[in-house]
Design an enzyme around this catalytic site. Sequence first.
Site, PDB file in Angstrom:
ATOM      1  N   CYS A  83       1.055  -1.230   0.007  1.00  0.00           N
ATOM      2  CA  CYS A  83       0.069  -0.173  -0.056  1.00  0.00           C
ATOM      3  C   CYS A  83       0.851   1.177   0.051  1.00  0.00           C
ATOM      4  O   CYS A  83       1.354   1.438   1.074  1.00  0.00           O
ATOM      5  CB  CYS A  83      -0.777   0.177   1.315  1.00  0.00           C
ATOM      6  N   HIS A 170      -2.014  -5.756  -9.948  1.00  0.00           N
ATOM      7  CA  HIS A 170      -2.545  -4.381 -10.542  1.00  0.00           C
ATOM      8  C   HIS A 170      -2.584  -4.718 -12.123  1.00  0.00           C
ATOM      9  O   HIS A 170      -1.711  -5.299 -12.600  1.00  0.00           O
ATOM     10  CB  HIS A 170      -1.529  -3.263 -10.481  1.00  0.00           C
ATOM     11  N   GLU A 216      -9.946   0.081  -6.348  1.00  0.00           N
ATOM     12  CA  GLU A 216      -9.101  -0.836  -5.706  1.00  0.00           C
ATOM     13  C   GLU A 216      -9.686  -2.040  -5.295  1.00  0.00           C
ATOM     14  O   GLU A 216     -10.900  -2.120  -4.928  1.00  0.00           O
ATOM     15  CB  GLU A 216      -8.628   0.122  -4.583  1.00  0.00           C
ATOM     16  N   CYS A 225      -4.038   5.917  -5.464  1.00  0.00           N
ATOM     17  CA  CYS A 225      -3.605   4.651  -5.062  1.00  0.00           C
ATOM     18  C   CYS A 225      -2.093   4.571  -5.488  1.00  0.00           C
ATOM     19  O   CYS A 225      -1.438   4.690  -6.480  1.00  0.00           O
ATOM     20  CB  CYS A 225      -4.019   3.417  -5.991  1.00  0.00           C
ATOM     21  N   GLY A 228      -0.671   1.473  -7.319  1.00  0.00           N
ATOM     22  CA  GLY A 228      -1.239   1.603  -8.562  1.00  0.00           C
ATOM     23  C   GLY A 228      -0.740   2.340  -9.488  1.00  0.00           C
ATOM     24  O   GLY A 228      -0.452   2.313 -10.697  1.00  0.00           O
TER      25      GLY A 228
HETATM   26  N1  LIG Z   1      -6.362  -2.344  -2.402  1.00  0.00           N
HETATM   27  C1  LIG Z   1      -5.065  -2.580  -2.437  1.00  0.00           C
HETATM   28  C2  LIG Z   1      -4.073  -2.306  -1.419  1.00  0.00           C
HETATM   29  C3  LIG Z   1      -4.010  -0.813  -1.177  1.00  0.00           C
HETATM   30  C4  LIG Z   1      -3.385  -0.089  -2.339  1.00  0.00           C
HETATM   31  C5  LIG Z   1      -3.521   1.449  -2.064  1.00  0.00           C
HETATM   32  N2  LIG Z   1      -4.210   2.068  -1.008  1.00  0.00           N
HETATM   33  C6  LIG Z   1      -1.946   2.147  -2.405  1.00  0.00           C
HETATM   34  O1  LIG Z   1      -1.908   3.311  -1.978  1.00  0.00           O
HETATM   35  O2  LIG Z   1      -1.244   1.268  -2.942  1.00  0.00           O
HETATM   36  C7  LIG Z   1      -4.857  -4.349  -2.639  1.00  0.00           C
HETATM   37  O3  LIG Z   1      -5.928  -4.890  -2.121  1.00  0.00           O
HETATM   38  O4  LIG Z   1      -4.093  -4.490  -3.339  1.00  0.00           O
END
Ligand SMILES: N[C@H](CCC[C@H](N)C(=O)O)C(=O)O
Length: 300
Positions: A83, A170, A216, A225, A228
Site C-alpha cells: 500500500c 495491478h 482498488e 493509489c 497503483g
Molecule cells: N486495495 C489494495 C491495497 C491498497 C493499495 C493502495 N491504497 C495504495 O496506496 O497502494 C490491494 O488490495 O492490493
Amino acid sequence: MSFAFTKMHGLGNDFVIIDFRAEVQGGNSSAPSSLTPRQIAALCDRRTGIGCDQLVTLAAPNSPGADVQVRFFNPDGSEAGACGNASRCVAALLGDSPTLQTQHGLLPTTCLPGGEIRVQMGRPLTAWQDVPLSEPCDTRALPLNAPRATDHVKEGEKLDGAACSMGNPHATLFHVIEDAALLGPMLEKAPLFPERANIGFAEILSPRHMRLRVWERGAGLTPACGSGACAAVVNAVRRGLVERHCRVEMELGSLEIAWNEGTDGQSGTVEMTGPAVKVFSGLFELTDSTPWSGQREPGL
Ligand SMILES: N[C@H](CCC[C@H](N)C(=O)O)C(=O)O
C-alpha cells in the site's frame, strides 16, 4: 477493548493506523495484537466505525534492517501485500526515514526536508504467475474484454491493458479514467485474476505525465493509489508509452514515480515520492458486537 489509532491520508487515500508495538500501547493489556476480518471491517466502516480505505497495523519487526513491520487491510477484511500511500504515511508518522518490513520485502523510506516522503517500493513482478494471472500470457497485453458497454467501449470489446505486481496485483488499462467506476467492479473479480486485482485506468498525457484512477481491490474507487501509480508507470514503460520517470496525476494531486534501471533494465526498484498528512488521533472502543454496515461477510 479500546486502543489508540492515528488517522492519515496520502492524496485523499485514507488510513487508520494502529501501532500494536508494546511500548506505544503503554502496556495496555486490553489492546489486541491482531484483528479479525470482521473487526477490520467494523473499524473501516465510514458510518459505524472510524472510516478509511485501508487499516494499517504496526508491529515490532522480525527482519534484520527493518524498523517496523507493517500490514495493510482492505475494508472487506482482505490483506494486501503493498500500500504505497499508507507506506508514506507510516514513514511520516514515525519520522527518521524508517525501513518498513512488508510482505513485498524491506522498503527503505526517506523523510524529505519539504515534508514529502520517498519510498523505495521494491521491484515489480511482471511474469503472469507472479501478478498472479490465471493463465499464461504476455502481461504487456492482457486477454481482457469489456464486461459491459460504456460510452467509450462496447461490451466484449478488447481492452488495452498490462499487469504487474508491486506486492499486490495491478492491471493497468490504457483507457479513459471515466470508466473506472463502471468497469472496475467487474474487472476486479474477472477470472483472469485469481486473487482479484486493483484495476487502474491510465490516460497518457505525455512521455512524463499520466492521469490515473484506480478501482482498488477490496476497497473500490479511491482518490489515489500509490502502488497503483507505481504499477501504472511500470506497465506503461513496458509498453513504451512513458519514460521511466513519470508524474502520475490523480484526483487530489500527483505522485512522482521513477522505475530505476536496475542491472538488467527491468528489475530495478520503483521509487515513489509524495505527501502524507496526519489528520487526527483518537481512541476506539471495539466490541465483537460492533455493528458494521458492510454488505457481506468480510474477508471474501
Ligand atoms: N486495495 C489494495 C491495497 C491498497 C493499495 C493502495 N491504497 C495504495 O496506496 O497502494 C490491494 O488490495 O492490493
